[in-house]
Motif scaffolding. Sequence first.
Motif, PDB file in Angstrom:
ATOM      1  N   VAL A  60       0.873  -1.163   0.000  1.00 34.98           N
ATOM      2  CA  VAL A  60       0.000   0.000   0.000  1.00 34.98           C
ATOM      3  C   VAL A  60       0.916   1.220   0.000  1.00 34.98           C
ATOM      4  O   VAL A  60       1.751   1.379   0.877  1.00 34.98           O
ATOM      5  N   ASN A  61       0.794   2.012  -1.032  1.00 35.09           N
ATOM      6  CA  ASN A  61       1.713   3.131  -1.273  1.00 35.09           C
ATOM      7  C   ASN A  61       3.170   2.693  -1.095  1.00 35.09           C
ATOM      8  O   ASN A  61       3.971   3.363  -0.456  1.00 35.09           O
ATOM      9  N   ASN A  62       3.475   1.537  -1.649  1.00 39.14           N
ATOM     10  CA  ASN A  62       4.817   0.957  -1.633  1.00 39.14           C
ATOM     11  C   ASN A  62       5.313   0.495  -0.270  1.00 39.14           C
ATOM     12  O   ASN A  62       6.502   0.252  -0.096  1.00 39.14           O
ATOM     13  N   LEU A  63       4.415   0.381   0.707  1.00 34.13           N
ATOM     14  CA  LEU A  63       4.792  -0.251   1.969  1.00 34.13           C
ATOM     15  C   LEU A  63       4.247  -1.675   1.952  1.00 34.13           C
ATOM     16  O   LEU A  63       3.099  -1.899   1.564  1.00 34.13           O
ATOM     17  N   PHE A  92       3.177  -4.031   9.161  1.00 31.89           N
ATOM     18  CA  PHE A  92       4.343  -3.756   8.315  1.00 31.89           C
ATOM     19  C   PHE A  92       5.583  -4.535   8.735  1.00 31.89           C
ATOM     20  O   PHE A  92       6.668  -4.308   8.228  1.00 31.89           O
ATOM     21  N   GLN A  93       5.404  -5.441   9.713  1.00 27.07           N
ATOM     22  CA  GLN A  93       6.569  -6.216  10.136  1.00 27.07           C
ATOM     23  C   GLN A  93       6.866  -7.322   9.128  1.00 27.07           C
ATOM     24  O   GLN A  93       5.985  -8.116   8.792  1.00 27.07           O
ATOM     25  N   VAL A  94       8.082  -7.341   8.664  1.00 26.58           N
ATOM     26  CA  VAL A  94       8.498  -8.355   7.701  1.00 26.58           C
ATOM     27  C   VAL A  94       9.512  -9.250   8.402  1.00 26.58           C
ATOM     28  O   VAL A  94      10.520  -8.761   8.914  1.00 26.58           O
ATOM     29  N   ARG A 151      11.025  -0.168  -0.956  1.00 29.56           N
ATOM     30  CA  ARG A 151      11.112   1.236  -0.540  1.00 29.56           C
ATOM     31  C   ARG A 151      11.136   1.368   0.975  1.00 29.56           C
ATOM     32  O   ARG A 151      11.797   2.246   1.525  1.00 29.56           O
ATOM     33  N   TYR A 152      10.431   0.468   1.647  1.00 29.46           N
ATOM     34  CA  TYR A 152      10.329   0.565   3.106  1.00 29.46           C
ATOM     35  C   TYR A 152      11.663   0.334   3.814  1.00 29.46           C
ATOM     36  O   TYR A 152      11.818   0.631   4.985  1.00 29.46           O
ATOM     37  N   LEU A 153      12.673  -0.184   3.084  1.00 28.81           N
ATOM     38  CA  LEU A 153      13.995  -0.376   3.688  1.00 28.81           C
ATOM     39  C   LEU A 153      14.857   0.884   3.601  1.00 28.81           C
ATOM     40  O   LEU A 153      15.912   0.973   4.230  1.00 28.81           O
ATOM     41  N   LEU A 154      14.411   1.860   2.814  1.00 26.27           N
ATOM     42  CA  LEU A 154      15.283   2.985   2.458  1.00 26.27           C
ATOM     43  C   LEU A 154      15.770   3.776   3.678  1.00 26.27           C
ATOM     44  O   LEU A 154      16.972   4.039   3.803  1.00 26.27           O
ATOM     45  N   VAL A 163      16.061   4.284  -5.714  1.00 24.60           N
ATOM     46  CA  VAL A 163      14.952   3.343  -5.574  1.00 24.60           C
ATOM     47  C   VAL A 163      14.271   3.182  -6.927  1.00 24.60           C
ATOM     48  O   VAL A 163      13.981   4.175  -7.612  1.00 24.60           O
ATOM     49  N   GLY A 164      14.040   1.968  -7.326  1.00 17.83           N
ATOM     50  CA  GLY A 164      13.367   1.681  -8.597  1.00 17.83           C
ATOM     51  C   GLY A 164      11.879   1.947  -8.482  1.00 17.83           C
ATOM     52  O   GLY A 164      11.386   2.401  -7.443  1.00 17.83           O
TER      53      GLY A 164
END
Lengths: 632, 233
Positions: free
Chosen positions: A138-141, A172-174, A318-321, A355-356
């Motif tokens: 969701v919105n790249n998350l 959002f926990q991976v 993206r969420y790692l950025l 970021v791609g």
Amino acid sequence: MALDAMHAEAVAGVVDRVVARYRRDPANMVQILREIQEDCDWIPPEAIDRLQATLGVPRTKIEGVAGFYAFFYTQPRGKYRVLFSDNITDRMLGNKAMMDRLCNNLWVERGKVSEDGLVSVAQTACTGLCDQGPALLVNNLAIGGLTAERIDYIAELIRGKVPLADWPAEFFQVADNIRRADILLTADFEPGAALLAARARAPDQGLLASNMRSWREGLPSGIGGPAATLDEIKRANLRGRGGAGFTTGLKWEACRNAPLKAGQQRIVVCNADEGEPGTFKDRVLLSTFPDLVFEGMTVAAYAVGATRGFVYLRGEYRYLLDGLNAVLARRRREKLLGHDILDIPGADFDIEIHVGAGAYVCGEESALIESLEGKRGTPRNRPPFPVTNGYLDQPTIVNNVETFAAAALIALNGGEWYAGIGTRQSAGTKILSVSGDCEWPGLYEYPFGVSVRQVLADCGAVDTQAVQVSGPSGICVAADEFDRIIGFEDIPTAGAFTVFNQTRDMFQVARNYVHFFQHESCGFCTPCRVGTSLLKNLMDKLHRGAGSPYDFAEIEKLNQLLQSMSHCGLGHTACNPVLDTIAKFRPYYDKRMMQKDFTPAFDLDRALGAARQMTGRDDPHAHLATEHGGQA
Amino acid sequence: MSLTFTLDGKSIPFAEGQTIIQAAQAAGVFIPHLCYHPEFKPHGSCKLCTVKVNGRHTASCTMRAAAGMVVESETEEINAERRALTQMLFVEGNHFCPSCEQSGNCQLQATAYHLGMMSPHYDHFFPNRAVDASHPDFLLDFNRCILCSLCVRASRDVDGKNVFALSGRGIKTHLIVNARSGQLGDTDFTPADKAAQVCPVGVILRKRRGFAVPIGERQYDKAPISETANDNC
């Protein structure tokens, strides 16, 4: 002020801030567009107006780039943009039901924006959460582990317009899911240790001079320092971990020996565009072992004399950025990046993260470089190769995340140590991303030479029918081949290991992969652009039960054409899943060839589907009985 | 000693830096092509000019000639592959030769004749592409675009204008023009532009000139493309 003018002014403010942050450099176009969209929810025409003025580039260039990447929107896609991962593993875990549920909850049609402009729900290629799917962005998350309850909760949050920052953190926990660790995934690593070891390996004599020269203009051969580091990499027999397996030492040496023109510098690029469906090891390496990766890049810079580095991080990560940027900042403070690294005069190297934006083809190194330069991610004509003419025409090495992590350990422990692990032709370890039909999906790191059977036993797979190794562009291994080994001498792999049990229909697996390649073809060359679409249509025709041996022969012919005429590896490998499943699982195809004779692809009853939808009818009288078994 | 390679058994001289197609054309040997044009940087996207170099497929417009190369071009196998590519281009767009103003001057049509293409073979995609008639002197019929990017290169590299570019991806790749409205009439495109002369098919059409030369008396009506290609491209 009119509403339009206020809107334009607000957008211009966003654009100006972003453009200033990227030093008004059009080479950062992809990053600029990404950040504009993060603020504006899409890329409105007013933003392109402003970009045109402030960057001084033609509109065609901006729109050309914005139109290329799946995650860039030049039409509004809602405040909440939900993309369901559509890898085969997500499908096996029931992503379709999840998506339908969310669409029903939100009263929105798949692929469309809701009427109030709040939300859109669509699909995307594998998001790298295959071990904890079904997943969505969701919105790249990234959100994994979708359940009906979670979907209902998400719908509630969206309807309530709750900002993403206030959504439950556990969504959002991976998880890392490291199931078997060897040298990389156990690396108890002191940041800087590998660099110190690399430096210590240089002979005392002329140490300073050699280091300065290495970083500034590359070393003439025969001088210590970087040559000693490069020797260790060669001694280690390290080969690229992105799938192709090119010898790392040769690549680095070619870059180091490439002449520099005035004002040029050498470039180190880490390929973290982990787009191959079923692969997720780089996600874990970057989230849990970032120092190992960055240090490997710095060792590479030391060895080839590079001063600038990039990580090309796939948009899905993206969420790692922010976390990665924090690690880079810490390394700068610790003098492990920046000027005079470890107080060695002239040892300058820094890393920035690009970021791609949803383009699998950017995993191909020359397309990746085009994207880094702010362009459409189209693979270049080669030769020349990136080692001589890469980023902005400068000598550039592009290596996989795992390759750099291994390079750091080699700098630390020496090439001989590393060469002693694995097999003769395949030194070291390989991290496998295991997902699909098994008890314990996750990461498994093995010394090269492990058999498919062993991995299956370790991950708790039973009644296994097939394993897709290295993703759709890799190979499909059937049960009678499970004694084959992972290694360059037998089954090379970028890391994906997707398990299918006896209940799975291998035709559907191949069809999912064909859809993937069709979606990801960059469109540059005729055979891949048109051929992947034709292949998709034929597989869909078979799927609808309208296939005949003629269509089957057409598929085989297309496969050949794609392999021989395509511009890059995407087209060359797009037919692998079909060829493999035809060769090994032919009955799944045979049972779909209902007709002996040619059947037209056009199905009148299907064509009436739009009319049925408009009138809300689906009763028997709204259908035509077709001669060739067109399905109602 | 001059440098040579062999093309279908014939010895072809070349100068350092020349591509295979350049050397072949200089020697009067035709290799089918669409996105290649001698005045522009090679693009290598249509793949029609693919040949086999020492047994490996490669685009002859981007591959530099090297001494001793063994190049195959006019073989049954390669021409069949080229024919399939031509068919792909036909079904990808909307090409109706009998009603097209460029019929007889169209390189796609002429190449299809040259390769003996008798039918489109594949299912038509029938894409929905709007025509742009906004410019006073030109019409853009995107139905016929084969994405060769010659107009893109001409406008950018010769005219210095960037009137055209490719946007989209994959099968959705399409030509765009340099205006917020997306209309050619809102760009600085003029009849004097190089980009106005390079379209190998019938996308960029001059208004009020339609059918000025009758069908039957056009370039490829008189001689096949293999005999005329060296005159102008």
